[in-house]
Scaffold this motif. Structure first.
Motif, PDB file in Angstrom:
ATOM      1  N   ILE A 144       0.858  -1.184   0.000  1.00  0.00           N
ATOM      2  CA  ILE A 144       0.000   0.000   0.000  1.00  0.00           C
ATOM      3  C   ILE A 144       0.896   1.237   0.000  1.00  0.00           C
ATOM      4  CG2 ILE A 144      -1.829   1.223   1.229  1.00  0.00           C
ATOM      5  CD1 ILE A 144      -2.457  -1.525   2.594  1.00  0.00           C
ATOM      6  N   ALA A 145       0.723   2.098  -1.013  1.00  0.00           N
ATOM      7  CA  ALA A 145       1.538   3.310  -1.151  1.00  0.00           C
ATOM      8  C   ALA A 145       0.674   4.539  -0.885  1.00  0.00           C
ATOM      9  CB  ALA A 145       2.151   3.385  -2.545  1.00  0.00           C
ATOM     10  N   SER A 146       1.184   5.431  -0.035  1.00  0.00           N
ATOM     11  CA  SER A 146       0.455   6.662   0.288  1.00  0.00           C
ATOM     12  C   SER A 146       1.444   7.789   0.557  1.00  0.00           C
ATOM     13  CB  SER A 146      -0.454   6.453   1.501  1.00  0.00           C
ATOM     14  OG  SER A 146       0.320   6.106   2.637  1.00  0.00           O
ATOM     15  N   PRO A 151      -5.498   9.550  -4.591  1.00  0.00           N
ATOM     16  CA  PRO A 151      -5.888   8.391  -3.772  1.00  0.00           C
ATOM     17  C   PRO A 151      -4.687   7.543  -3.370  1.00  0.00           C
ATOM     18  CG  PRO A 151      -6.170   7.870  -6.090  1.00  0.00           C
ATOM     19  CD  PRO A 151      -5.648   9.266  -6.042  1.00  0.00           C
ATOM     20  N   THR A 152      -4.843   6.799  -2.256  1.00  0.00           N
ATOM     21  CA  THR A 152      -3.866   5.778  -1.886  1.00  0.00           C
ATOM     22  C   THR A 152      -4.021   4.591  -2.836  1.00  0.00           C
ATOM     23  OG1 THR A 152      -3.875   6.447   0.434  1.00  0.00           O
ATOM     24  CG2 THR A 152      -3.183   4.184  -0.039  1.00  0.00           C
ATOM     25  N   VAL A 153      -2.901   4.000  -3.250  1.00  0.00           N
ATOM     26  CA  VAL A 153      -2.957   2.883  -4.200  1.00  0.00           C
ATOM     27  C   VAL A 153      -2.349   1.635  -3.566  1.00  0.00           C
ATOM     28  CG1 VAL A 153      -2.941   4.325  -6.260  1.00  0.00           C
ATOM     29  CG2 VAL A 153      -0.781   3.589  -5.256  1.00  0.00           C
ATOM     30  N   SER A 154      -2.730   0.464  -4.091  1.00  0.00           N
ATOM     31  CA  SER A 154      -2.206  -0.786  -3.565  1.00  0.00           C
ATOM     32  C   SER A 154      -2.035  -1.794  -4.694  1.00  0.00           C
ATOM     33  CB  SER A 154      -3.141  -1.360  -2.486  1.00  0.00           C
ATOM     34  OG  SER A 154      -4.394  -1.696  -3.043  1.00  0.00           O
ATOM     35  N   LYS A 155      -1.209  -2.794  -4.416  1.00  0.00           N
ATOM     36  CA  LYS A 155      -0.984  -3.892  -5.358  1.00  0.00           C
ATOM     37  C   LYS A 155      -1.101  -5.199  -4.577  1.00  0.00           C
ATOM     38  CE  LYS A 155       2.529  -5.946  -8.439  1.00  0.00           C
ATOM     39  NZ  LYS A 155       1.677  -6.100  -9.626  1.00  0.00           N
ATOM     40  N   ARG A 156      -1.805  -6.174  -5.157  1.00  0.00           N
ATOM     41  CA  ARG A 156      -2.043  -7.467  -4.515  1.00  0.00           C
ATOM     42  C   ARG A 156      -1.116  -8.501  -5.132  1.00  0.00           C
ATOM     43  NH1 ARG A 156      -5.681 -12.013  -4.850  1.00  0.00           N
ATOM     44  NH2 ARG A 156      -6.571 -12.573  -2.815  1.00  0.00           N
ATOM     45  N   ILE A 157      -0.309  -9.138  -4.290  1.00  0.00           N
ATOM     46  CA  ILE A 157       0.650 -10.151  -4.749  1.00  0.00           C
ATOM     47  C   ILE A 157       0.323 -11.461  -4.049  1.00  0.00           C
ATOM     48  CG2 ILE A 157       3.090 -10.794  -4.892  1.00  0.00           C
ATOM     49  CD1 ILE A 157       3.754  -7.788  -4.691  1.00  0.00           C
ATOM     50  N   LYS A 158       0.059 -12.487  -4.834  1.00  0.00           N
ATOM     51  CA  LYS A 158      -0.310 -13.790  -4.284  1.00  0.00           C
ATOM     52  C   LYS A 158       0.938 -14.657  -4.134  1.00  0.00           C
ATOM     53  CE  LYS A 158      -3.380 -17.732  -5.011  1.00  0.00           C
ATOM     54  NZ  LYS A 158      -4.370 -18.365  -5.914  1.00  0.00           N
TER      55      LYS A 158
END
Length: 382
Positions: A144-146, A151-158
């Protein structure tokens, strides 16, 4: 002019730069305004306004340009698959102005196991390193980058953790009378998901068969767990023996053994007696096996709960219990004629064991003792 770029933007009423986003206005030649439309990050910096009098006069202004955070996928980790016990490094590169902060969390809200001694709810930094990862660490991770600019952005890594199948068998020895039905159980853990099936001791695979076999595999939580069940209906003599539950995946395979043996049929009663019901509540942790017929009759081998009955045993009760064990030994000897010499040894041990039981022993405790002695005779005596 843009001071850092040494670029003259306007002179008097004229726009010199070829940037179409720049314009200039004035208030009766007393106040001059520089207008920048659709501001870009490269517009930030110092701007100078100069009045060309005998002695030139200048005034500076600084333009701060804020940019919301952005995660660069090309410089960040994508979904990963690793072997259990390996080390994993996840990277999340974010840009923006001011420079954003990056935090890591697990998608399900559980803790992140950095190593065997450190677990945290969130981790700060562009790099997340996991040491000796286990199946418990499998799942989705969020970076999560802020930077205070929405807006705050995020990336989902499985993160997927591969490991060979493992088996857990709650009851390796199961007894059921002829004509009854019984269910055998195995619990598996595997990733990727394993191929699960049942076989007899000769290696022949067991398939669903109406009126005889019913096979089910139920996914557990986490998803790498599976509950295997084999139900055997209308038990015949040929059904007794060894059954294997087998699990295979690309990382390996394993199997477990369950032995089905014949046991005496239960007595038919309208329901469990007060003693049986109390015993069922009395002994947490005692493994149970329940066999049922097509009627409502059920044999209870006592299981978890609370409460203790006040009933006590008389000498008559102890004698009845001893007779029950003796009958079991007699039946086993009839099926094991090649080793009758063990009969005397086992009976002497049973007699000695009963001599230490006081007459005021609780009925449920003795009932459980009967059951365990029967199993011990079968597994170790013959």
């Amino acid at each position: 002019m843009h001071f850092e770029q040494s670029a003259i933007l306007t002179v008097h009423n004229h726009v010199i730069t070829r940037n179409p986003r720049i314009s200039v206005t004035h208030d009766k030649h007393r106040t001059w305004f520089l207008h920048i439309s659709n501001v870009q990050e490269e517009d930030k910096g110092r701007y100078m306004c100069q009045i060309n009098t005998v002695t030139a006069k200048t005034q500076f202004g600084y333009l701060h340009v804020v940019v919301p955070p952005n995660i660069d996928d090309s410089l960040s980790s994508s979904d990963v698959i690793v072997r259990e016990g390996a080390d994993v490094t996840l990277t999340c590169h974010a840009s923006g102005s001011p420079p954003p902060s990056v935090k890591w969390k697990r998608d399900d809200g559980s803790k992140i196991a950095i190593n065997k001694s450190l677990s945290v709810l969130e981790w700060e930094g562009e790099v997340l390193e996991l040491t000796r990862i286990s199946r418990l660490d499998m799942g989705a991770y969020l970076c999560i980058a802020s930077n205070g600019v929405p807006p705050t952005v995020s990336k989902r890594i499985k993160v997927s953790v591969d490991f060979p199948p493992m088996l857990w068998i709650p009851h390796q020895l199961v007894g059921a009378p002829l004509g009854y039905s019984v269910t055998l159980e195995c619990f598996t853990e595997a990733h990727p998901t394993s191929l699960n099936y049942w076989t007899r001791e000769d290696g022949n695979m067991i398939h669903d068969s109406a009126g005889k076999y019913s096979i089910s595999n139920t996914a557990g939580s986490p998803a790498y767990k599976t509950h295997m069940r084999l139900s055997i209906m209308n038990i015949r003599e040929a059904d007794y023996g060894t059954y294997k539950c087998v699990a295979k995946n690309p990382r390996g395979e394993t199997d477990g053994t369950i032995r089905l043996y014949t046991s005496a049929p239960p007595s038919t009663t309208p329901g469990p007696s007060t003693t049986d019901a109390a015993a069922s509540r009395r002994h947490p942790g005692i493994a149970t096996t329940t066999t049922t017929t097509t009627t409502s009759t059920t044999t209870h081998y006592y299981t978890a709960g609370a409460g203790q009955p006040n009933t006590t045993l008389s000498a008559q009760h102890l004698q009845q219990g001893r007779n029950r064990i003796c009958s079991t030994v007699d039946a086993l000897c009839e099926h094991n004629v090649n080793r009758p010499e063990k009969y005397a040894i086992i009976m002497s041990k049973i007699t000695k064991a009963f001599s230490f039981l006081p007459n005021r022993t609780n009925k449920p405790i003795l009932s459980c003792a009967f059951r365990f002695i029967e199993i011990a005779i079968y597994t170790h005596g013959f």
